[in-house]
Write an enzyme that holds these catalytic residues in place. Structure first.
Site, PDB file in Angstrom:
ATOM      1  N   ASN A 293       1.071  -1.220   0.113  1.00 26.51           N
ATOM      2  CA  ASN A 293      -0.030  -0.134   0.032  1.00 26.51           C
ATOM      3  C   ASN A 293       0.812   1.245   0.005  1.00 26.51           C
ATOM      4  OD1 ASN A 293      -1.923   2.373   0.507  1.00 26.51           O
ATOM      5  ND2 ASN A 293      -2.328   1.470   2.530  1.00 26.51           N
TER       6      ASN A 293
ATOM      7  N   LYS B 172      -0.049   4.286  -0.385  1.00 27.22           N
ATOM      8  CA  LYS B 172      -0.563   5.359   0.199  1.00 27.22           C
ATOM      9  C   LYS B 172      -0.221   6.576  -0.573  1.00 27.22           C
ATOM     10  CE  LYS B 172      -0.180   3.427   4.765  1.00 27.22           C
ATOM     11  NZ  LYS B 172       0.149   3.463   6.158  1.00 27.22           N
TER      12      LYS B 172
ATOM     13  N   HIS C  72      -9.373   1.262   4.925  1.00 26.61           N
ATOM     14  CA  HIS C  72      -8.245   1.488   5.466  1.00 26.61           C
ATOM     15  C   HIS C  72      -8.524   2.540   6.681  1.00 26.61           C
ATOM     16  CE1 HIS C  72      -4.216   2.600   6.378  1.00 26.61           C
ATOM     17  NE2 HIS C  72      -3.856   1.561   5.683  1.00 26.61           N
TER      18      HIS C  72
ATOM     19  N   GLU D   1      -6.876   4.960   7.634  1.00 31.22           N
ATOM     20  CA  GLU D   1      -6.567   6.264   7.467  1.00 31.22           C
ATOM     21  C   GLU D   1      -7.748   6.922   6.679  1.00 31.22           C
ATOM     22  OE1 GLU D   1      -2.745   5.556   5.428  1.00 31.22           O
ATOM     23  OE2 GLU D   1      -2.064   5.266   7.201  1.00 31.22           O
TER      24      GLU D   1
ATOM     25  N   GLU E  22      -5.170  -4.598  10.768  1.00 35.11           N
ATOM     26  CA  GLU E  22      -4.360  -3.463  10.865  1.00 35.11           C
ATOM     27  C   GLU E  22      -4.351  -2.760  12.181  1.00 35.11           C
ATOM     28  OE1 GLU E  22      -2.338  -2.455   6.993  1.00 35.11           O
ATOM     29  OE2 GLU E  22      -3.911  -1.084   7.269  1.00 35.11           O
TER      30      GLU E  22
ATOM     31  N   GLY F 200       2.665   2.910  10.557  1.00 33.38           N
ATOM     32  CA  GLY F 200       3.447   3.931  10.437  1.00 33.38           C
ATOM     33  C   GLY F 200       4.301   4.331  11.777  1.00 33.38           C
TER      34      GLY F 200
ATOM     35  N   SER G 159       3.405  -1.553  10.229  1.00 35.81           N
ATOM     36  CA  SER G 159       4.980  -1.830  10.576  1.00 35.81           C
ATOM     37  C   SER G 159       5.620  -3.193  10.151  1.00 35.81           C
ATOM     38  CB  SER G 159       5.359  -1.160  12.131  1.00 35.81           C
ATOM     39  OG  SER G 159       5.103   0.123  12.473  1.00 35.81           O
TER      40      SER G 159
HETATM   41  P1  13P Z   1       3.124   0.802   7.589  1.00 30.78           P
HETATM   42  O1  13P Z   1       3.549  -0.421   7.098  1.00 30.78           O
HETATM   43  O2  13P Z   1       3.593   1.982   7.076  1.00 30.78           O
HETATM   44  O3  13P Z   1       2.889   0.661   9.398  1.00 30.78           O
HETATM   45  O4  13P Z   1       1.587   1.036   7.055  1.00 30.78           O
HETATM   46  C1  13P Z   1       0.850  -0.114   7.126  1.00 30.78           C
HETATM   47  C2  13P Z   1      -0.530   0.010   6.544  1.00 30.78           C
HETATM   48  O5  13P Z   1      -1.364   1.184   6.832  1.00 30.78           O
HETATM   49  C3  13P Z   1      -0.815  -0.621   5.415  1.00 30.78           C
HETATM   50  O6  13P Z   1      -2.084  -0.425   4.810  1.00 30.78           O
END
Ligand code: 13P
Length: 251
Positions: free
Chosen positions: A11, A13, A96, A98, A166, A172, A212
């Protein structure tokens, strides 16, 4: 036990220009073995999707990071499942954290999006996960159960479908969940899925861990029986680090 083919999903983003995208695929294409023991999916931002479809080698599928539930019409700024299908996209991330956090995504909008994705034969990668506060107050199971039940309400699930657990506090932050704990939560997610869609469907549905994921911790997650792969954010931006994650997931 049902065999589930592992899946490595990137992903990106809101990252990468066209040039950076081309350079990623140049490295990935050169280094990715002809056949991998896992499915590989890359989810770039909308602006890079069509180019990525043509740049990626056959065994790498493309996914979007979101979709709107209507097929077309006066919805300024939105992208439909029909449009994603049209450019050769196979997967779509839905719900997601976010999007839930910053863009008002709810279990109800997630529900419409899952339904729209399935209608277009796109494979949803439906994300669930609890916030730090919810985790600390011992509500993880309750939260993911509600997200799943409301997100899947009234939908008859069949075919390919992917879930991603997640934990929001692990995204992150460099603080991943422990493999044992995420295995337990993912096992629980599978029982909730079984209630919604039947035992057989739940047994063959892949559930990923995300939060992560890095080349140095992915093996420990993959050693857990309930975890079928990873949804990788930050560590998927660099082709070398994504490649070593793909290798570990397919091992
Ligand atoms: P990170 O791997 O940067 O923690 O992000 C995870 C994520 O949100 C994947 O969709």
């Amino acid at each position: 036990m049902t065999h589930r083919r592992p899946l490595a999903a990137a992903n990106w983003k809101m990252n990468k220009t066209l040039a950076e995208c081309a350079s990623f695929f140049e490295t990935l294409n050169a280094k990715l073995p002809k056949s991998t023991a896992c499915d590989v999916v890359v989810c770039p931002p909308f602006t890079l999707l069509e180019r990525s479809v043509s740049l990626a080698r056959n065994q790498v599928a493309l996914g979007a990071q979101d979709l709107f539930w209507e097929a077309q019409g006066a919805y300024t700024g939105e992208i439909s499942g029909m449009m994603l299908r049209d450019i050769g996209c196979k997967y779509v991330i839905i719900g997601h954290s976010e999007r839930r956090q910053h863009f008002g995504e709810t279990n109800q909008s997630v529900n419409k999006k899952v339904s729209a994705a399935l209608k277009q034969s796109l494979v949803p990668i439906l994300c669930v996960g609890e916030t730090l506060q919810e985790m600390e107050s011992g509500r993880t199971k309750q939260v993911v159960q509600t997200q799943l039940e409301e997100g899947l309400k009234g939908i008859s699930l069949q075919g390919d479908f992917v879930l991603a657990y997640e934990p929001v506090w692990a995204i992150g932050t460099g603080k991943s969940d422990t493999p044992e704990q995420s295995n337990q939560t993912i096992g629980f997610v599978r029982t909730v899925l079984a209630k919604a869609a039947g035992q057989e469907f739940a047994a063959r549905t892949r559930i990923l861990y995300g939060g992560s994921v890095k080349p140095d911790n992915i093996k420990a997650f993959m050693a857990q029986p309930e975890i079928d792969g990873g949804l990788v954010g930050g560590a998927s931006l660099d082709p070398h680090s994504f490649l070593s994650i793909v290798e570990a997931i397919g091992a």
